[in-house]
Design an enzyme around this catalytic site. Structure first.
Site, PDB file in Angstrom:
ATOM      1  N   HIS A  68       0.828  -1.212   0.000  1.00 12.16           N
ATOM      2  CA  HIS A  68       0.000   0.000   0.000  1.00 12.16           C
ATOM      3  C   HIS A  68       0.863   1.263   0.000  1.00 12.16           C
ATOM      4  O   HIS A  68       2.052   1.222   0.318  1.00 12.16           O
ATOM      5  CB  HIS A  68      -0.958   0.025   1.204  1.00 12.16           C
ATOM      6  CG  HIS A  68      -0.285   0.144   2.540  1.00 12.16           C
ATOM      7  ND1 HIS A  68       0.078  -0.957   3.304  1.00 12.16           N
ATOM      8  CD2 HIS A  68       0.093   1.224   3.276  1.00 12.16           C
ATOM      9  CE1 HIS A  68       0.639  -0.540   4.437  1.00 12.16           C
ATOM     10  NE2 HIS A  68       0.668   0.786   4.440  1.00 12.16           N
ATOM     11  N   GLU A  85      -3.731   4.175   1.899  1.00 12.23           N
ATOM     12  CA  GLU A  85      -3.979   4.474   3.323  1.00 12.23           C
ATOM     13  C   GLU A  85      -3.861   5.985   3.507  1.00 12.23           C
ATOM     14  O   GLU A  85      -3.006   6.619   2.888  1.00 12.23           O
ATOM     15  CB  GLU A  85      -2.912   3.756   4.170  1.00 12.23           C
ATOM     16  CG  GLU A  85      -2.902   4.141   5.635  1.00 12.23           C
ATOM     17  CD  GLU A  85      -1.722   3.503   6.407  1.00 12.23           C
ATOM     18  OE1 GLU A  85      -1.393   2.318   6.163  1.00 12.23           O
ATOM     19  OE2 GLU A  85      -1.133   4.213   7.231  1.00 12.23           O
TER      20      GLU A  85
HETATM   21  N1  CMX Z   1      -3.183  -3.990  -3.022  1.00 13.39           N
HETATM   22  C1  CMX Z   1      -3.863  -4.200  -4.193  1.00 13.39           C
HETATM   23  N2  CMX Z   1      -4.887  -5.101  -4.296  1.00 13.39           N
HETATM   24  C2  CMX Z   1      -5.205  -5.804  -3.196  1.00 13.39           C
HETATM   25  C3  CMX Z   1      -4.561  -5.623  -1.959  1.00 13.39           C
HETATM   26  C4  CMX Z   1      -3.504  -4.686  -1.905  1.00 13.39           C
HETATM   27  N3  CMX Z   1      -2.830  -4.465  -0.776  1.00 13.39           N
HETATM   28  N4  CMX Z   1      -5.118  -6.452  -1.045  1.00 13.39           N
HETATM   29  C5  CMX Z   1      -6.076  -7.130  -1.699  1.00 13.39           C
HETATM   30  N5  CMX Z   1      -6.133  -6.729  -2.976  1.00 13.39           N
HETATM   31  C6  CMX Z   1      -7.015  -7.196  -4.044  1.00 13.39           C
HETATM   32  C7  CMX Z   1      -7.041  -8.725  -4.091  1.00 13.39           C
HETATM   33  O1  CMX Z   1      -5.977  -9.202  -4.881  1.00 13.39           O
HETATM   34  C8  CMX Z   1      -8.366  -8.977  -4.738  1.00 13.39           C
HETATM   35  O2  CMX Z   1      -8.285  -8.749  -6.118  1.00 13.39           O
HETATM   36  P1  CMX Z   1      -9.018  -9.730  -7.155  1.00 13.39           P
HETATM   37  O3  CMX Z   1     -10.471  -9.708  -6.747  1.00 13.39           O
HETATM   38  O4  CMX Z   1      -8.736  -9.105  -8.476  1.00 13.39           O
HETATM   39  O5  CMX Z   1      -8.385 -11.061  -6.928  1.00 13.39           O
HETATM   40  C9  CMX Z   1      -9.242  -7.854  -4.137  1.00 13.39           C
HETATM   41  O6  CMX Z   1      -8.351  -6.832  -3.694  1.00 13.39           O
HETATM   42  C10 CMX Z   1     -10.050  -8.327  -2.962  1.00 13.39           C
HETATM   43  O7  CMX Z   1      -9.165  -8.980  -2.121  1.00 13.39           O
HETATM   44  P2  CMX Z   1      -9.627  -9.903  -0.911  1.00 13.39           P
HETATM   45  O8  CMX Z   1      -8.450 -10.659  -0.385  1.00 13.39           O
HETATM   46  O9  CMX Z   1     -10.864 -10.663  -1.272  1.00 13.39           O
HETATM   47  O10 CMX Z   1      -9.838  -8.922   0.182  1.00 13.39           O
HETATM   48  P3  CMX Z   1     -10.982  -7.980   0.672  1.00 13.39           P
HETATM   49  O11 CMX Z   1     -11.726  -7.277  -0.393  1.00 13.39           O
HETATM   50  O12 CMX Z   1     -11.731  -8.705   1.738  1.00 13.39           O
HETATM   51  O13 CMX Z   1      -9.970  -6.972   1.405  1.00 13.39           O
HETATM   52  C11 CMX Z   1      -8.494  -5.181   1.581  1.00 13.39           C
HETATM   53  C12 CMX Z   1      -8.921  -6.321   0.704  1.00 13.39           C
HETATM   54  C13 CMX Z   1      -7.505  -4.285   0.866  1.00 13.39           C
HETATM   55  C14 CMX Z   1      -9.721  -4.393   1.941  1.00 13.39           C
HETATM   56  C15 CMX Z   1      -7.844  -5.767   2.864  1.00 13.39           C
HETATM   57  O14 CMX Z   1      -6.658  -6.391   2.504  1.00 13.39           O
HETATM   58  C16 CMX Z   1      -7.578  -4.714   3.906  1.00 13.39           C
HETATM   59  O15 CMX Z   1      -8.457  -4.404   4.693  1.00 13.39           O
HETATM   60  N6  CMX Z   1      -6.377  -4.150   3.944  1.00 13.39           N
HETATM   61  C17 CMX Z   1      -6.088  -3.108   4.881  1.00 13.39           C
HETATM   62  C18 CMX Z   1      -5.548  -3.645   6.156  1.00 13.39           C
HETATM   63  C19 CMX Z   1      -4.068  -3.627   6.127  1.00 13.39           C
HETATM   64  O16 CMX Z   1      -3.473  -3.741   5.091  1.00 13.39           O
HETATM   65  N7  CMX Z   1      -3.457  -3.459   7.335  1.00 13.39           N
HETATM   66  C20 CMX Z   1      -2.024  -3.353   7.497  1.00 13.39           C
HETATM   67  C21 CMX Z   1      -1.543  -1.886   7.544  1.00 13.39           C
HETATM   68  C22 CMX Z   1      -0.665  -1.563   8.703  1.00 13.39           C
HETATM   69  C23 CMX Z   1      -0.314  -0.062   8.810  1.00 13.39           C
HETATM   70  O17 CMX Z   1       0.070   0.604   7.809  1.00 13.39           O
HETATM   71  O18 CMX Z   1      -0.350   0.478   9.945  1.00 13.39           O
END
Ligand code: CMX
Length: 385
Positions: A77, A127
């Protein structure tokens, strides 16, 4: 303006990645920290213009674990720092972005965070973050009676800049967004003016300009600053002028944001109506509660401020003399639709100074935190560096 704060990189195991970045960039992590709310352990490398955040999953059910399962290690991210995360989240909702949480969540590195789903942002997980106030703990500088609270940011070898908030403001609630933007270029000392924020009330429960000036002088001495520059907002700009007048050898440059040097009784009563917390609680309870929460002694402070404001109209001639004598190069800035002080008031201050530049910025609030902070910080960097 949002600033790229860090680049998140998902890793299976951190040790080999740390070795790789050490070889590649000659960088080692300055901080490792678990974030239980996100089920990750984070490791930060300071790559100057932005940080790198290496993310290890702490749980098979975590978002980072799922990402590693699907895509393997790599760019996870981009994180952008903003002045006020709540305001940014509101703006994003109005622009129809679906946010992954309704409220800011606790993140690593003293940040509050929120995410926008990558499906909404062309495949990049974005983010937004801001810095929590927890790390802004005050340092108390003793006065003859009582103490003023200061907040120091940035390295001491950089040019020193002291910052003064307005009436009823405080460093943490008014100056912090500006200080965050300036801290990589300056040694900053935000000062809670006497009676405000975490500073103690002045003796005899009376506020005078002398109390404010004495507070700034004590800070200059306590930090052993033989010279410094001063930034002041509203009341803070009047204090900055007085200090520059009293210590021409010690104050290099000045910047005054939303100043006013000509007080009429009607302007004083307009301001005093805004400084009446009980009346404000009737019409704008959230604003009144917010103002109260900034100060250790809100009711006494606001009552003293109202008495202080009454003393301003008779002091117009004294302030005119100060403006005439200050020779430090001064940036005078204001916003074009300030509801309290007119653009003419800003121009008048500029015209009365011998060595000043004028800048009128777009804005509709008499507020530092809700003003054009990014524009102002660029102007200040240009003026002071
Ligand atoms: N970048 C790009 N694409 C991403 C991704 C990322 N980081 N994470 C997931 N995806 C994509 C997946 O590949 C998938 O794509 P396809 O449908 O084309 O296969 C799609 O998003 C959906 O993925 P999923 O695994 O089914 O996941 P969800 O929709 O349930 O959730 C997301 C995806 C981004 C909302 C979830 O990973 C999330 O909530 N991330 C935020 C939490 C996080 O990263 N925390 C750590 C941060 C710590 C900090 O900075 O303090």
């Amino acid at each position: 303006m949002p600033r790229l704060e860090h680049v998140g990189i998902a890793v299976d195991e951190v040790e080999p990645v740390l070795e790789c970045f050490d070889d590649l960039l000659d960088l080692r992590p300055y901080k490792s920290e678990s974030v239980p709310a996100q089920q990750v352990r984070t490791h930060f490398l300071d790559a100057a213009s932005a940080k790198l955040e290496l993310l290890e999953s702490l749980d098979d059910g975590s978002a980072v674990h799922q990402f590693l399962d699907r895509r393997g290690e790599g760019l996870h991210h981009l994180a952008f720092e903003v002045d006020d995360l709540n305001a940014t989240m509101q703006r994003l909702r109005e622009a129809d972005f679906a946010l992954l949480s309704d409220l800011p969540q606790p993140g690593a590195d003293d940040k509050r965070i929120c995410f926008v789903h990558p499906k909404e942002t062309h495949g990049v997980l974005v983010e937004f973050c801001d810095t929590t106030e927890a790390e802004w703990s005050p340092h108390q500088v003793s006065l003859h009676e009582g103490a003023v609270a200061t907040y120091e940011r940035g390295r001491r070898e950089r040019p020193s800049l002291l910052l003064l908030h307005g009436a009823g403001g405080s460093t943490r609630h008014g100056l912090a967004p500006l200080m965050r933007q300036l801290e990589s270029s300056f040694h900053l000392v935000g000062i809670d003016l006497p009676g405000h924020g975490a500073s103690s009330l002045p003796p005899a429960d009376t506020l005078t300009m002398d109390h404010f000036v004495t507070g700034v002088e004590a800070v200059l001495d306590s930090y052993k600053l033989s010279s410094a520059s001063l930034f002041g907002f509203s009341l803070g700009s009047a204090v900055a002028l007085q200090v520059a007048d009293a210590h021409p050898d010690r104050i290099n440059r000045l910047a005054l944001f939303a100043p006013n040097a000509e007080w009429t009784p009607s302007l004083a009563s307009t301001l005093n109506a805004q400084l009446n917390l009980d009346a404000l609680a009737e019409t704008a309870p959230e604003r009144a509660a917010d103002l109260r929460a900034r100060h250790e002694h809100p009711d006494t402070l606001f009552s003293m401020l109202r008495s202080f404001v009454e003393t301003l109209p008779p002091q117009n001639d004294a302030m005119a003399a100060v403006l005439k004598s200050v020779a430090a190069p001064t940036l005078v800035a204001g916003v074009d639709e300030d509801p309290l002080f007119s653009v003419e008031a800003t121009r008048d201050v500029y015209s009365a100074l011998d060595n000043a530049r004028l800048c009128i910025l777009p804005g509709t609030r008499h507020s530092l935190a809700e003003g054009p902070v990014s524009l102002l910080s660029s102007l200040l960097a240009d003026h002071f560096l």
